[in-house]
Design a protein around this motif. Structure first.
Motif, PDB file in Angstrom:
ATOM      1  N   PRO A 257      68.365 -39.599 -15.012  1.00 59.18           N
ATOM      2  CA  PRO A 257      69.478 -40.538 -14.827  1.00 59.18           C
ATOM      3  C   PRO A 257      69.319 -41.888 -15.507  1.00 59.18           C
ATOM      4  CG  PRO A 257      68.984 -39.419 -12.768  1.00 59.18           C
ATOM      5  CD  PRO A 257      67.905 -39.027 -13.726  1.00 59.18           C
ATOM      6  N   LEU A 258      68.083 -42.403 -15.674  1.00 54.21           N
ATOM      7  CA  LEU A 258      67.902 -43.729 -16.268  1.00 54.21           C
ATOM      8  C   LEU A 258      67.786 -43.694 -17.792  1.00 54.21           C
ATOM      9  CD1 LEU A 258      65.456 -45.385 -13.698  1.00 54.21           C
ATOM     10  CD2 LEU A 258      67.952 -45.495 -13.808  1.00 54.21           C
ATOM     11  N   ASP A 259      67.810 -42.515 -18.370  1.00 52.19           N
ATOM     12  CA  ASP A 259      67.770 -42.392 -19.826  1.00 52.19           C
ATOM     13  C   ASP A 259      69.077 -42.913 -20.413  1.00 52.19           C
ATOM     14  OD1 ASP A 259      68.275 -40.869 -22.473  1.00 52.19           O
ATOM     15  OD2 ASP A 259      66.166 -40.412 -22.057  1.00 52.19           O
ATOM     16  N   PRO A 260      69.040 -43.624 -21.567  1.00 50.76           N
ATOM     17  CA  PRO A 260      70.277 -44.137 -22.164  1.00 50.76           C
ATOM     18  C   PRO A 260      71.307 -43.055 -22.475  1.00 50.76           C
ATOM     19  CG  PRO A 260      68.367 -45.187 -23.173  1.00 50.76           C
ATOM     20  CD  PRO A 260      67.828 -44.102 -22.288  1.00 50.76           C
ATOM     21  N   ALA A 262      72.110 -40.630 -20.602  1.00 49.57           N
ATOM     22  CA  ALA A 262      72.758 -40.117 -19.394  1.00 49.57           C
ATOM     23  C   ALA A 262      74.203 -40.587 -19.292  1.00 49.57           C
ATOM     24  CB  ALA A 262      71.974 -40.533 -18.156  1.00 49.57           C
ATOM     25  N   LYS A 263      74.481 -41.832 -19.675  1.00 46.33           N
ATOM     26  CA  LYS A 263      75.838 -42.362 -19.537  1.00 46.33           C
ATOM     27  C   LYS A 263      76.852 -41.603 -20.379  1.00 46.33           C
ATOM     28  CE  LYS A 263      74.395 -47.043 -18.237  1.00 46.33           C
ATOM     29  NZ  LYS A 263      74.803 -46.878 -16.831  1.00 46.33           N
ATOM     30  N   PRO A 264      76.573 -41.323 -21.675  1.00 40.75           N
ATOM     31  CA  PRO A 264      77.534 -40.528 -22.433  1.00 40.75           C
ATOM     32  C   PRO A 264      77.781 -39.142 -21.836  1.00 40.75           C
ATOM     33  CG  PRO A 264      75.991 -41.599 -23.912  1.00 40.75           C
ATOM     34  CD  PRO A 264      75.481 -41.829 -22.526  1.00 40.75           C
ATOM     35  N   ASP A 266      77.644 -38.430 -18.628  1.00 40.02           N
ATOM     36  CA  ASP A 266      78.529 -38.646 -17.479  1.00 40.02           C
ATOM     37  C   ASP A 266      79.987 -38.736 -17.934  1.00 40.02           C
ATOM     38  OD1 ASP A 266      76.770 -38.617 -15.310  1.00 40.02           O
ATOM     39  OD2 ASP A 266      76.222 -40.712 -15.600  1.00 40.02           O
ATOM     40  N   VAL A 267      80.204 -39.442 -19.048  1.00 37.85           N
ATOM     41  CA  VAL A 267      81.557 -39.553 -19.595  1.00 37.85           C
ATOM     42  C   VAL A 267      82.059 -38.174 -20.038  1.00 37.85           C
ATOM     43  CG1 VAL A 267      82.946 -40.549 -21.439  1.00 37.85           C
ATOM     44  CG2 VAL A 267      81.224 -41.951 -20.281  1.00 37.85           C
ATOM     45  N   TYR A 298      73.081 -34.215 -13.384  1.00 40.00           N
ATOM     46  CA  TYR A 298      72.262 -34.610 -12.252  1.00 40.00           C
ATOM     47  C   TYR A 298      70.805 -34.357 -12.590  1.00 40.00           C
ATOM     48  CZ  TYR A 298      72.729 -29.577 -11.396  1.00 40.00           C
ATOM     49  OH  TYR A 298      72.745 -28.214 -11.539  1.00 40.00           O
TER      50      TYR A 298
END
Length: 320
Positions: A257-260, A262-264, A266-267, A298
């Motif tokens: 989850p804290l990897d950069p 992860a956000k893309p 999630d999008v 997750y």
């Protein structure tokens, strides 16, 4: 007034290593208290798989000063409700109740988390309950499909294991094993205690300090989980069973989850499956191919500082 959920949050780390969080919320005369312990499925060595969940159950079964069930009875008498859950990297105990009773409820929660009695007879009964819970999970198609996916994705990482534990091992857990796991994981340096209420921040911090400030515990030696070294390959498995609806799950190894990255992802999951207008519901559900579809990322950071891991999964429910 800020719209940020963390606006006004006060953080304090006590000399024993515990992290305290307090936040005043004035929208209602209510309170929420929680104790987060870094002790979850990924903490467990292979011979103790499932023990975090077992301990979660035993936290509610009494201490030297609280008979079994007394925590729940007294919290209810204060107008509150309480519960807990175990995840990959944490076990969380939480309660909500009127703010005027928050300090008393916090003291009860702290006593239970810090000093479980783990009575042998209570343990025996609770293990029977957990074995039945494990049987129900084996009979739940979605759970079987998801955890089979984890087993296919990872060869070494602890994400690959059946999280609740195998029934024969669950039934064999001893009081010494449960207490030993508690002593090694339930320590101040691995704990975050939280209070959110319509109370003054100084009053909440005083209550948190009183509940947890004198707690001593030895910091456990690092025990990193095995790291995944092999490259991912395409794998499939079909499980036949007498089910009304079939579960189809696709998955890929993903960052923690804290990897950069992860956000893309999630999008991407939101674009694929979040809401009726998303791509997969339009392509699959509206055309009648499936009755349900979801997508998500997750996973977990490693509790001992090793490499984290995640799963990006797409799942559908459909007629066989």
């Amino acid at each position: 007034m800020s719209d940020r959920p963390t606006a006004g949050l006060v953080r304090e780390v006590l000399p024993n290593g515990i992290t305290l969080l307090a936040q005043r919320v004035r929208t209602a005369p209510a309170a929420a208290i929680a104790t987060h312990v870094r002790a979850g499925f990924l903490d467990e060595p292979d011979d103790l798989v499932g023990i975090s969940h077992v301990l979660e159950h035993l936290i509610f079964k009494g201490t030297a000063t609280l008979p079994p069930g007394e925590l729940a009875r007294r919290t209810k008498a204060l107008g509150g409700v309480l519960n807990a859950y175990t995840s990959y990297d944490r076990t969380v105990y939480y309660a909500s109740l009127p703010a005027r009773h928050a300090v008393e409820a916090l003291a009860l929660q702290a006593e239970s988390v810090r000093n479980p009695l783990v009575d042998a007879e209570e343990l025996r009964r609770e293990l029977g309950v957990i074995v039945q819970e494990a049987k129900r999970k084996r009979d739940t198609p979605g759970a079987v499909a998801a955890e089979t996916l984890h087993e296919l994705l990872y060869d070494a990482h602890r994400l690959r294991r059946w999280r609740i534990g195998e029934e024969d091992r669950i039934a064999a857990f001893t009081r010494e094993e449960v207490l030993g796991y508690h002593a090694s994981r339930y320590v101040p340096s691995r704990t975050i205690a939280v209070m959110v209420a319509d109370l003054d921040e100084s009053e909440m911090l005083d209550a948190l300090r009183a509940a947890y400030g004198d707690w001593a515990g030895v910091v456990p030696a690092p025990a990193p989980a095995p790291a995944e070294t092999g490259e991912p390959t395409q794998r499939t498995r079909t499980i036949e069973a007498d089910v009304a609806l079939a579960e189809v799950v696709l998955g890929w190894r993903a960052p923690a989850p804290l990897d950069p990255m992860a956000k893309p992802l999630d999008v991407a999951a939101a674009i694929l499956a979040n809401g009726r207008g998303a791509r997969l519901p339009r392509l699959l559900r509206e055309t009648g191919l499936v009755t349900g579809v979801s997508a998500g990322l997750y996973g977990s950071e490693d509790p001992f500082g090793g490499p984290g891991a995640g799963v990006f999964a797409i799942s559908v429910e459909t007629d066989p």
